[in-house]
Design an enzyme around this catalytic site. Structure first.
Site, PDB file in Angstrom:
ATOM      1  N   HIS A 157       0.900  -1.254   0.025  1.00 40.04           N
ATOM      2  CA  HIS A 157      -0.003  -0.117  -0.072  1.00 40.04           C
ATOM      3  C   HIS A 157       0.728   1.173   0.010  1.00 40.04           C
ATOM      4  O   HIS A 157       0.573   2.269  -0.132  1.00 40.04           O
ATOM      5  CB  HIS A 157      -0.919  -0.020   1.073  1.00 40.04           C
ATOM      6  CG  HIS A 157      -2.027  -1.051   1.026  1.00 40.04           C
ATOM      7  ND1 HIS A 157      -3.391  -0.863   0.719  1.00 40.04           N
ATOM      8  CD2 HIS A 157      -1.938  -2.325   1.329  1.00 40.04           C
ATOM      9  CE1 HIS A 157      -3.965  -1.957   0.897  1.00 40.04           C
ATOM     10  NE2 HIS A 157      -3.104  -2.749   1.082  1.00 40.04           N
ATOM     11  N   ASP A 365       3.219   9.484  -0.880  1.00 43.85           N
ATOM     12  CA  ASP A 365       2.192   8.582  -0.397  1.00 43.85           C
ATOM     13  C   ASP A 365       1.971   7.537  -1.338  1.00 43.85           C
ATOM     14  O   ASP A 365       2.122   7.747  -2.560  1.00 43.85           O
ATOM     15  CB  ASP A 365       0.919   9.526  -0.259  1.00 43.85           C
ATOM     16  CG  ASP A 365      -0.108   9.152   0.742  1.00 43.85           C
ATOM     17  OD1 ASP A 365       0.038   7.976   1.062  1.00 43.85           O
ATOM     18  OD2 ASP A 365      -1.007   9.960   1.002  1.00 43.85           O
TER      19      ASP A 365
END
Ligand code: F6P
Length: 464
Positions: A157, A365
């Site tokens: 992720h 991110d």
């Protein structure tokens, strides 16, 4: 059909609001497929208790939740230590914040081995296993060592850093080779795949085969980009529910004279929160017409409080927010509202809809699902504008957002001003295109495309 077994460090806890996109996305996925969800219980057993590794199994609808406790020592070494003081900073390009304490990697190995040992007896022959995130990279290797022959996929992720940054990890060769125990590795973006590929070729000397496959030392694995999405329909439903509507109405009333800017994050140094506050300050200095007419609501929910770097960040942020309010605020207007609490998920669509500008400006991110939630929450007739960091994985898909460099304070202030003054027609056009992309690549597309690729017969099952 084979049963889906999802493994992640954190599971969604129905009793607590979820902070972090992973638990929400996996909850949405399993709600659709049913199956087994295995991971940490969230409980830390005192070192002298016999609680370490204790298994708890309960049923939640079609999903069986199986969780294990961690001892205080393992929690400190595996979760706070290797996962969040080594892998998290390094994978987010922050070598300066990494703490390469040798004891951490031992705890990380130990917990992955313990997870494998607890999971193994729960597995059926035709299960498909899907492991998630950086806490559990060596889990497949540990399962294979116990004789697991089922297909195992892995989804990361968080971002993959460039090879030379990865190579700064003292145990990078061991860690990265353990990826070869998976049949398929899913990453968030093409940029991540490019970094992974270069690492495998340059550092491992792997051979690149067709179809995203890599081979080394007689082992083979496949790698691809599977950008994670949100459950659009579910989120739209949430937006129509009374609590979101009430939140929306209340904010419109309270800020009737202001345009709202909104940021929702975990309080994490990767999210670029101080940089965002400085850009807001610059906005007020450079475009003084925003004084009294723009308010920034910044929700930074508590996260990993006991990890050193997070405490420092909190202090820095509180100082910055206080300074801006002190310098610019007046009796009847405060430029910034900083909230260090978790906001209930059911209020999020109402909050987002009330905002004219969504600020999603991380320094790095993996994806950032708040960016997608902000877009989906908008009123298509009068939508707000997303200001998005080019360093969020979401920027590869969401090109019609205003893309910014969060290190460039003035550039970000200019982009916020552009967002605040953007004509309605342009806002509508950008929003429509973003919505289309978010709908096409929702969480169900993500699950299907990953699991279909995992079921495809390209890679052989690997021996331990
Ligand atoms: O998305 C990255 C991630 O680290 C997830 O693995 C995690 O569940 C989420 O952020 C929240 O972090 P934590 O589980 O450490 O509270």
């Amino acid at each position: 059909m084979s049963r889906l077994v999802v493994v992640s460090n954190r599971l969604a806890d129905p009793r607590k609001p979820a902070a972090g996109g992973l638990a929400v996305a996996l909850g949405d996925t399993l709600a659709r497929t049913g199956g087994l969800w295995f991971g940490w219980s969230g409980t830390v057993a005192p070192d002298d208790a016999a609680g370490d590794g204790q298994l708890h199994v309960r049923q939640a609808g079609r999903v069986t939740l199986a969780t294990v406790d961690l001892s205080a020592e393992d929690f400190a070494g595996y979760y706070q230590g290797y996962a969040n003081s080594v892998l998290w900073p390094v994978f987010h390009y922050r070598l300066d914040l990494a703490d390469f304490n040798a004891a951490y990697v031992d705890a990380y190995r130990r917990v992955n081995r313990m997870f494998a040992a607890r999971l193994m007896p729960l597995l059926r022959d035709d299960d498909t296993i899907w492991v998630h995130d950086y806490h559990l990279i060596p889990l497949a290797a540990e399962l294979r060592a116990l004789g697991c022959r089922q297909r195992i996929g892995f989804f990361l992720h968080i971002p993959v850093p460039p090879p030379l940054l990865l190579a700064a990890l003292p145990h990078h060769a061991w860690l990265m080779r353990s990826f070869f125990a998976y049949d398929l590795i899913g990453l968030q973006s093409q940029a991540d795949v490019a970094h992974f590929r270069r690492y495998m070729l340059n550092e491992v000397g792997a051979e690149e085969l067709e179809g995203g496959r890599f081979a080394a030392n007689g082992h083979e694995t496949r790698v691809g980009a599977f950008p994670i999405g949100i459950d659009v329909q579910e989120f739209e439903r949430l937006g129509q529910a009374p609590e979101a509507q009430r939140t929306h109405e209340r904010l419109l009333q309270e800020y009737s004279r202001c345009q709202l800017l909104l940021g929702i994050d975990r309080l994490d140094y990767s999210k670029g929160i101080p940089q965002r506050v400085r850009a807001f300050q610059q906005l007020l200095e450079k475009y003084p017409e925003n004084e009294r007419s723009a308010t920034l609501i910044m929700i930074a929910s508590p996260s990993r409080d006991d990890v050193h770097a997070y405490g420092d960040l909190r202090q820095e942020l509180e100082g910055l927010c206080g300074a801006i309010n002190g310098d610019f605020g007046d009796l009847d207007w405060m430029p910034l509202r900083y909230i260090h609490r978790v906001v209930a998920r059911r209020r999020v669509p109402g909050l987002c809809r009330a905002a004219r500008v969504g600020l999603v400006t991380p320094l790095r991110d993996g994806m950032n699902l708040v960016a997608k939630e902000f877009v989906v929450s908008q009123d298509a007739q009068d939508p707000g504008v997303l200001v998005l960091s080019r360093f969020a994985g979401a920027a590869e898909q969401l090109q019609e957002a205003l893309l910014v460099n969060p290190y460039d304070t003035e550039g970000m202030a200019d982009a916020i001003q552009t967002a605040l003054t953007m004509p309605l027609e342009e806002r509508q056009q950008r929003h429509a295109r973003l919505m289309q992309r978010i709908r096409e690549h929702d969480v169900h597309w993500w699950r299907r495309s990953f699991l279909d690729a995992l079921a495809a017969p390209a890679a052989q099952l690997l021996p331990a």
